[in-house]
Scaffold this motif. Structure first.
Motif, short mmCIF file in Angstrom:
data_model
loop_
_atom_site.label_atom_id
_atom_site.label_comp_id
_atom_site.label_asym_id
_atom_site.label_seq_id
_atom_site.Cartn_x
_atom_site.Cartn_y
_atom_site.Cartn_z
N GLN A 261 -17.83 -48.40 71.24
CA GLN A 261 -17.82 -49.62 72.05
C GLN A 261 -19.09 -49.75 72.89
O GLN A 261 -19.57 -50.86 73.11
CB GLN A 261 -16.59 -49.62 72.98
CG GLN A 261 -16.34 -50.94 73.69
CD GLN A 261 -15.91 -52.03 72.74
OE1 GLN A 261 -15.47 -51.77 71.63
NE2 GLN A 261 -16.04 -53.27 73.19
N ASN B 199 -19.58 -54.22 55.56
CA ASN B 199 -19.34 -55.52 56.18
C ASN B 199 -20.49 -55.75 57.17
O ASN B 199 -20.46 -55.32 58.31
CB ASN B 199 -18.00 -55.53 56.92
CG ASN B 199 -16.84 -55.39 55.97
OD1 ASN B 199 -16.86 -55.92 54.86
ND2 ASN B 199 -15.83 -54.64 56.39
N PHE C 33 -24.78 -50.77 61.86
CA PHE C 33 -24.76 -51.58 63.07
C PHE C 33 -26.07 -51.43 63.85
O PHE C 33 -26.68 -52.42 64.29
CB PHE C 33 -23.57 -51.17 63.93
CG PHE C 33 -23.41 -51.96 65.20
CD1 PHE C 33 -22.71 -53.15 65.20
CD2 PHE C 33 -23.96 -51.51 66.39
CE1 PHE C 33 -22.56 -53.89 66.36
CE2 PHE C 33 -23.82 -52.24 67.56
CZ PHE C 33 -23.11 -53.43 67.54
N THR D 35 -23.22 -56.57 59.77
CA THR D 35 -23.15 -57.10 61.12
C THR D 35 -23.94 -58.39 61.20
O THR D 35 -25.10 -58.47 60.78
CB THR D 35 -23.73 -56.09 62.12
OG1 THR D 35 -23.01 -54.86 61.98
CG2 THR D 35 -23.61 -56.59 63.54
N SER E 211 -10.58 -48.95 68.01
CA SER E 211 -11.18 -50.27 67.83
C SER E 211 -11.00 -50.75 66.41
O SER E 211 -10.83 -49.96 65.47
CB SER E 211 -12.68 -50.20 68.18
OG SER E 211 -13.31 -51.42 67.91
N THR E 212 -11.03 -52.07 66.24
CA THR E 212 -10.91 -52.63 64.89
C THR E 212 -12.17 -52.37 64.07
O THR E 212 -12.13 -52.36 62.85
CB THR E 212 -10.67 -54.15 64.98
OG1 THR E 212 -11.73 -54.75 65.75
CG2 THR E 212 -9.33 -54.44 65.64
N ARG E 213 -13.29 -52.16 64.75
CA ARG E 213 -14.53 -51.85 64.07
C ARG E 213 -14.90 -50.40 64.37
O ARG E 213 -14.92 -49.99 65.53
CB ARG E 213 -15.66 -52.79 64.53
CG ARG E 213 -16.96 -52.44 63.88
CD ARG E 213 -18.08 -53.44 64.03
NE ARG E 213 -18.05 -54.31 65.18
CZ ARG E 213 -18.98 -55.22 65.43
NH1 ARG E 213 -19.98 -55.37 64.58
NH2 ARG E 213 -18.93 -56.00 66.48
N MET F 72 -20.99 -46.89 59.13
CA MET F 72 -20.85 -48.20 59.77
C MET F 72 -21.68 -48.30 61.06
O MET F 72 -22.24 -49.35 61.36
CB MET F 72 -19.38 -48.47 60.07
CG MET F 72 -18.50 -48.56 58.82
SD MET F 72 -19.04 -49.84 57.66
CE MET F 72 -18.83 -51.32 58.65
N THR F 73 -21.75 -47.20 61.79
CA THR F 73 -22.56 -47.22 63.01
C THR F 73 -24.04 -47.29 62.68
O THR F 73 -24.81 -47.99 63.35
CB THR F 73 -22.27 -45.97 63.86
OG1 THR F 73 -20.88 -45.93 64.18
CG2 THR F 73 -23.07 -46.00 65.16
N ASP G 154 -21.67 -51.52 70.95
CA ASP G 154 -21.32 -52.93 70.81
C ASP G 154 -21.68 -53.70 72.07
O ASP G 154 -22.23 -54.80 72.00
CB ASP G 154 -19.82 -53.06 70.52
CG ASP G 154 -19.44 -54.47 70.13
OD1 ASP G 154 -19.93 -54.96 69.09
OD2 ASP G 154 -18.67 -55.11 70.88
#
Length: 380
Positions: free
Chosen positions: A159, A375, A263, A377, A153-155, A259-260, A162
């Motif tokens: 998934q 970055n 998120f 969310t 995935s790009t992020r 990052m997770t 997400d």
């Protein structure tokens, strides 16, 4: 009736009723060991029946003695025949019911044996697959970095998280006690099977926000290592009083974990901002999510199997899809008929990890200040 004939009738009657009670009790006892799980204690019931037969004969004897001595032998004989006929019918009925219970018990044993054999076969197949290094399509129970790499995935976020977050942001933020009220076992089990077959699947229509939130908790709890990692547990916990120190500690996490974590806590921030409606502020969310986000190695509080087993409420949604169960789901099929309204605390014998709760609460309330280098969310 001559005295010797009357005596013979009494002896025959006593022998008949006595043997009837013994025979039925023996039949019940022999069947009870096979059919005890089919319901009832047949042997006890047979014993009570035998006592009833003896009492009936005693009443007949007493009635006979109270009668006029000139009463006809034909009347006594007729009463005995009636009693023998009715007792024989009861005996036949009791034996028939015993046989039926034995048949039901045997069927249940065969069903349980087949189910156990199927589960064992699936477990052995999965062990063999992993030993051979065959790539797994599973989502639950897979290291997060492996899953993200497979998804390309790009992020760098799984998934499934997400999809769940998107579903909750669109239509679930106002649901009362979100992430606290436990979801429907069967629906969650189907969702687990769905994502273990297709990591890019969408949440089916009709699934309640409560079940989606419960799925998020189950996924996080299934990770072999929590988002904060075992190695950084103490450092992150000790840095909870300082945003700058906490930020520096979190930077040491692997990128996927960092990052997770950003998120997930961003999603929890969105939920907390609707606390007037959903009754879930930052502290309440932290109490529910801390055990599955941040824990020490060997801490059973977020054990996936225990968590999911005790996740049971009245069904709040159904799905039309017929899904094949994998090893995770097969394990959780046990005691499927248990009372769904009863809840057992996940960590009944363990005190809450207040330090971990404070860390997660800080990440929610000061999310933007902590994750300045990420970055962030943003949902619209």
């Amino acid at each position: 009736m001559p005295p010797e004939v009357s005596s013979q009738w009494r002896e025959k009657a006593s022998g008949f009723f006595s043997s009837s009670g013994v025979r039925l009790k023996q039949a019940g006892q022999s069947a009870g060991s096979i059919a005890k799980n089919a319901g009832g204690n047949v042997a006890d019931a047979a014993g009570k029946f035998g006592s009833l037969v003896k009492n009936r004969w005693a009443l007949m004897q007493q009635s006979k003695e109270q009668q006029n001595p000139a009463a006809s032998g034909e009347s006594i004989q007729e009463r005995f025949r009636y009693a023998a006929t009715s007792t024989g019918a009861l005996l036949k009925k009791g034996i028939t019911e015993t046989k039926e219970k034995v048949a039901v018990g045997k069927l249940k044993v065969e069903e349980a044996a087949k189910k156990t054999a199927d589960k064992s076969k699936n477990i052995l197949n999965n062990i063999e697959r992993w030993q051979k290094g065959v790539a797994s399509t599973d989502v639950f129970g897979v290291p997060i970095e492996v899953l993200v790499q497979q998804q390309q995935s790009t992020r760098p976020v799984p998934q499934i998280l997400d999809r769940c977050a998107e579903n909750l942001i669109i239509s679930g933020l106002n649901s009362e006690n979100l992430f606290k009220t436990e979801g429907d076992r069967k629906v969650i089990r189907q969702l687990i099977a769905l994502y273990n077959q297709d990591w890019n699947g969408s949440i089916p229509e009709g699934v309640s926000p409560i079940d989606v939130a419960a799925l998020v908790k189950c996924y996080l709890a299934s990770l072999p290592e929590p988002l904060t990692t075992f190695a950084l547990y103490h450092e992150i916990r000790n840095a909870r009083s300082s945003i700058s120190e906490l930020r520096d500690s979190l930077k040491k996490l692997p990128n996927v974990n960092f990052m997770t974590l950003e998120f997930v806590t961003a999603l929890l921030l969105q939920v907390s901002q609707k606390s007037l409606l959903n009754k879930m502020d930052a502290h309440s969310l932290s109490v529910e999510l801390a055990p599955v986000i941040m824990r020490q190695q060997g801490d059973p509080r977020a054990d996936f199997y225990s968590h999911f087993y005790y996740t049971s409420k009245d069904p709040s949604g159904t799905m039309d899809q017929t899904l094949n169960h994998n090893s995770w789901v097969d394990y959780l099929d046990e005691d499927e008929d248990a009372d769904a309204s009863s809840q057992i605390p996940l960590d009944d014998d363990l005190p809450p990890d207040y330090g971990a709760i404070e860390v997660i609460q800080c990440l929610i309330e000061h999310h933007n200040a902590v994750f300045t280098d990420a970055n962030e969310t943003i949902w619209r």
